[in-house]
Design a protein around this motif. Sequence first.
Motif, mmCIF file in Angstrom:
data_model
loop_
_atom_site.group_PDB
_atom_site.id
_atom_site.type_symbol
_atom_site.label_atom_id
_atom_site.label_comp_id
_atom_site.label_asym_id
_atom_site.label_seq_id
_atom_site.Cartn_x
_atom_site.Cartn_y
_atom_site.Cartn_z
ATOM 1 N N GLU A 210 -11.452 0.854 9.939
ATOM 2 C CA GLU A 210 -10.034 0.485 9.905
ATOM 3 C C GLU A 210 -9.646 0.011 8.516
ATOM 4 O O GLU A 210 -10.422 -0.674 7.842
ATOM 5 N N VAL A 211 -8.442 0.369 8.097
ATOM 6 C CA VAL A 211 -7.850 -0.225 6.899
ATOM 7 C C VAL A 211 -6.551 -0.908 7.295
ATOM 8 O O VAL A 211 -5.825 -0.444 8.177
ATOM 9 N N SER A 212 -6.292 -2.037 6.675
ATOM 10 C CA SER A 212 -5.060 -2.781 6.895
ATOM 11 C C SER A 212 -4.241 -2.718 5.610
ATOM 12 O O SER A 212 -4.697 -3.172 4.558
ATOM 13 N N ILE A 213 -3.048 -2.133 5.696
ATOM 14 C CA ILE A 213 -2.238 -1.900 4.494
ATOM 15 C C ILE A 213 -0.803 -2.371 4.747
ATOM 16 O O ILE A 213 -0.189 -2.003 5.751
ATOM 17 N N GLY A 214 -0.293 -3.179 3.842
ATOM 18 C CA GLY A 214 1.050 -3.697 4.006
ATOM 19 C C GLY A 214 1.926 -3.533 2.784
ATOM 20 O O GLY A 214 2.861 -2.739 2.772
ATOM 21 N N HIS A 215 1.621 -4.274 1.719
ATOM 22 C CA HIS A 215 2.510 -4.336 0.553
ATOM 23 C C HIS A 215 2.779 -2.950 -0.026
ATOM 24 O O HIS A 215 3.942 -2.553 -0.213
ATOM 25 N N ALA A 216 1.716 -2.210 -0.326
ATOM 26 C CA ALA A 216 1.900 -0.892 -0.932
ATOM 27 C C ALA A 216 2.651 0.041 0.010
ATOM 28 O O ALA A 216 3.560 0.776 -0.406
ATOM 29 N N LEU A 217 2.289 0.017 1.277
ATOM 30 C CA LEU A 217 2.898 0.929 2.244
ATOM 31 C C LEU A 217 4.398 0.683 2.362
ATOM 32 O O LEU A 217 5.195 1.638 2.393
ATOM 33 N N ILE A 218 4.801 -0.556 2.407
ATOM 34 C CA ILE A 218 6.230 -0.866 2.510
ATOM 35 C C ILE A 218 6.962 -0.489 1.226
ATOM 36 O O ILE A 218 8.074 0.061 1.263
ATOM 37 N N CYS A 219 6.338 -0.761 0.082
ATOM 38 C CA CYS A 219 6.962 -0.389 -1.201
ATOM 39 C C CYS A 219 7.114 1.129 -1.320
ATOM 40 O O CYS A 219 8.162 1.627 -1.751
ATOM 41 N N GLU A 220 6.084 1.856 -0.946
ATOM 42 C CA GLU A 220 6.136 3.326 -1.002
ATOM 43 C C GLU A 220 7.218 3.864 -0.053
ATOM 44 O O GLU A 220 7.873 4.868 -0.346
ATOM 45 N N SER A 221 7.414 3.161 1.055
ATOM 46 C CA SER A 221 8.396 3.601 2.049
ATOM 47 C C SER A 221 9.831 3.475 1.547
ATOM 48 O O SER A 221 10.729 4.172 2.038
ATOM 49 N N LEU A 222 10.070 2.606 0.570
ATOM 50 C CA LEU A 222 11.413 2.485 -0.004
ATOM 51 C C LEU A 222 11.853 3.796 -0.643
ATOM 52 O O LEU A 222 13.039 4.127 -0.661
ATOM 53 N N TYR A 223 10.898 4.550 -1.163
ATOM 54 C CA TYR A 223 11.200 5.813 -1.824
ATOM 55 C C TYR A 223 10.999 7.017 -0.904
ATOM 56 O O TYR A 223 11.748 7.989 -0.957
ATOM 57 N N LEU A 224 9.971 6.933 -0.049
ATOM 58 C CA LEU A 224 9.540 8.113 0.700
ATOM 59 C C LEU A 224 9.864 8.049 2.189
ATOM 60 O O LEU A 224 9.727 9.057 2.875
ATOM 61 N N GLY A 225 10.269 6.892 2.685
ATOM 62 C CA GLY A 225 10.567 6.760 4.104
ATOM 63 C C GLY A 225 9.358 6.283 4.888
ATOM 64 O O GLY A 225 8.234 6.745 4.667
ATOM 65 N N LEU A 226 9.585 5.366 5.819
ATOM 66 C CA LEU A 226 8.488 4.728 6.532
ATOM 67 C C LEU A 226 7.690 5.717 7.371
ATOM 68 O O LEU A 226 6.449 5.733 7.332
ATOM 69 N N GLU A 227 8.362 6.557 8.131
ATOM 70 C CA GLU A 227 7.641 7.514 8.972
ATOM 71 C C GLU A 227 6.814 8.468 8.122
ATOM 72 O O GLU A 227 5.647 8.761 8.433
ATOM 73 N N ASN A 228 7.400 8.946 7.045
ATOM 74 C CA ASN A 228 6.691 9.857 6.154
ATOM 75 C C ASN A 228 5.456 9.196 5.553
ATOM 76 O O ASN A 228 4.365 9.792 5.517
ATOM 77 N N VAL A 229 5.589 7.969 5.102
ATOM 78 C CA VAL A 229 4.474 7.271 4.454
ATOM 79 C C VAL A 229 3.338 6.996 5.446
ATOM 80 O O VAL A 229 2.162 7.171 5.126
ATOM 81 N N VAL A 230 3.677 6.561 6.649
ATOM 82 C CA VAL A 230 2.634 6.338 7.655
ATOM 83 C C VAL A 230 1.827 7.619 7.858
ATOM 84 O O VAL A 230 0.586 7.602 7.897
ATOM 85 N N ASN A 231 2.500 8.735 7.958
ATOM 86 C CA ASN A 231 1.791 10.001 8.166
ATOM 87 C C ASN A 231 1.021 10.449 6.937
ATOM 88 O O ASN A 231 -0.031 11.101 7.057
ATOM 89 N N MET A 232 1.486 10.107 5.760
ATOM 90 C CA MET A 232 0.740 10.421 4.535
ATOM 91 C C MET A 232 -0.580 9.639 4.521
ATOM 92 O O MET A 232 -1.625 10.176 4.135
ATOM 93 N N TYR A 233 -0.548 8.390 4.952
ATOM 94 C CA TYR A 233 -1.785 7.629 5.042
ATOM 95 C C TYR A 233 -2.721 8.234 6.082
ATOM 96 O O TYR A 233 -3.930 8.345 5.850
ATOM 97 N N LEU A 234 -2.175 8.584 7.233
ATOM 98 C CA LEU A 234 -3.018 9.138 8.293
ATOM 99 C C LEU A 234 -3.709 10.422 7.814
ATOM 100 O O LEU A 234 -4.897 10.647 8.108
ATOM 101 N N ASN A 235 -3.016 11.245 7.054
ATOM 102 C CA ASN A 235 -3.625 12.459 6.522
ATOM 103 C C ASN A 235 -4.754 12.150 5.551
ATOM 104 O O ASN A 235 -5.779 12.832 5.519
ATOM 105 N N ARG A 236 -4.581 11.117 4.741
ATOM 106 C CA ARG A 236 -5.617 10.760 3.776
ATOM 107 C C ARG A 236 -6.824 10.108 4.447
ATOM 108 O O ARG A 236 -7.912 10.080 3.866
ATOM 109 N N LEU A 237 -6.636 9.581 5.642
ATOM 110 C CA LEU A 237 -7.714 8.880 6.329
ATOM 111 C C LEU A 237 -8.503 9.777 7.290
ATOM 112 O O LEU A 237 -9.462 9.336 7.914
ATOM 113 N N LYS A 238 -8.097 11.031 7.409
ATOM 114 C CA LYS A 238 -8.816 11.955 8.302
ATOM 115 C C LYS A 238 -10.231 12.203 7.782
ATOM 116 O O LYS A 238 -10.434 12.303 6.578
#
Length: 238
Positions: A210-238
């Motif tokens: 498990e990874v716990s991610i907050g600050h970066a994920l929320i900051c990235e979501s300001l530009y890319l959108g929260l749903e999009n960013v969550v899925n970008m992380y999930l793809n990198r964690l496969k």
Amino acid sequence: MTKLSVNINKLATLRNSRGGNVPNLLQSAKDIESFGAQGITVHPRPDERHIKYQDAVELKDIVSTEYNIEGNPIPKFIDLVLKVKPTQVTLVPDAEDAITSNAGWDTIKHKDFLIEVIQTFKSEDIRTSIFVDPVVEMVEGAAETGTDRIELYTESYAQIFATGREHEAVKPFTEAGIVAKKLGLGLNAGHDLSLDNIKFFKEHVPNLLEVSIGHALICESLYLGLENVVNMYLNRLK
């Protein structure tokens, strides 16, 4: 696949800045799970400057995936965790005035204290994790406390990775992961992990649950959108 637990502290900070309920923290947690995240993390601090203790209580009935509460096990925090009974509690040695987590436990020096606290939580069937630096001796010390997992403190990885020395950055974490596996410890990680550095970390740290991610994920979501960013992380964690 390594699970993604989204730390929603920063959403609470934004809400608190105006004194209302925008963004709605409970709805945000629901949305993040619907986007595919496998967990929600909160880290309430004594001054409640972001996550409030009442938030932690109310989220219990909202989170349908894994619920992780982080914090320094002072009496108030222990009482909160025992009341809420999350999926996991992560013990972090924060000073009360810490802006953010900045060190792992000395699991040798604080062994007796950690044993006592961990037994308290495990007696209520709450999975336990200890925040530690990627130091073999600290991982070995953690194993002697009876904890279920450790969470590797990854700030040093992020800092060195940013200079282009990614193999140097990840080496102690790879070694810590190997030792944790040998000792029967589950392995989590968190702090300053981002879309830029998470894939390399996942590929080089074995047995990462498990990874716990907050600050970066929320900051990235300001530009890319929260749903999009969550899925970008999930793809990198496969």
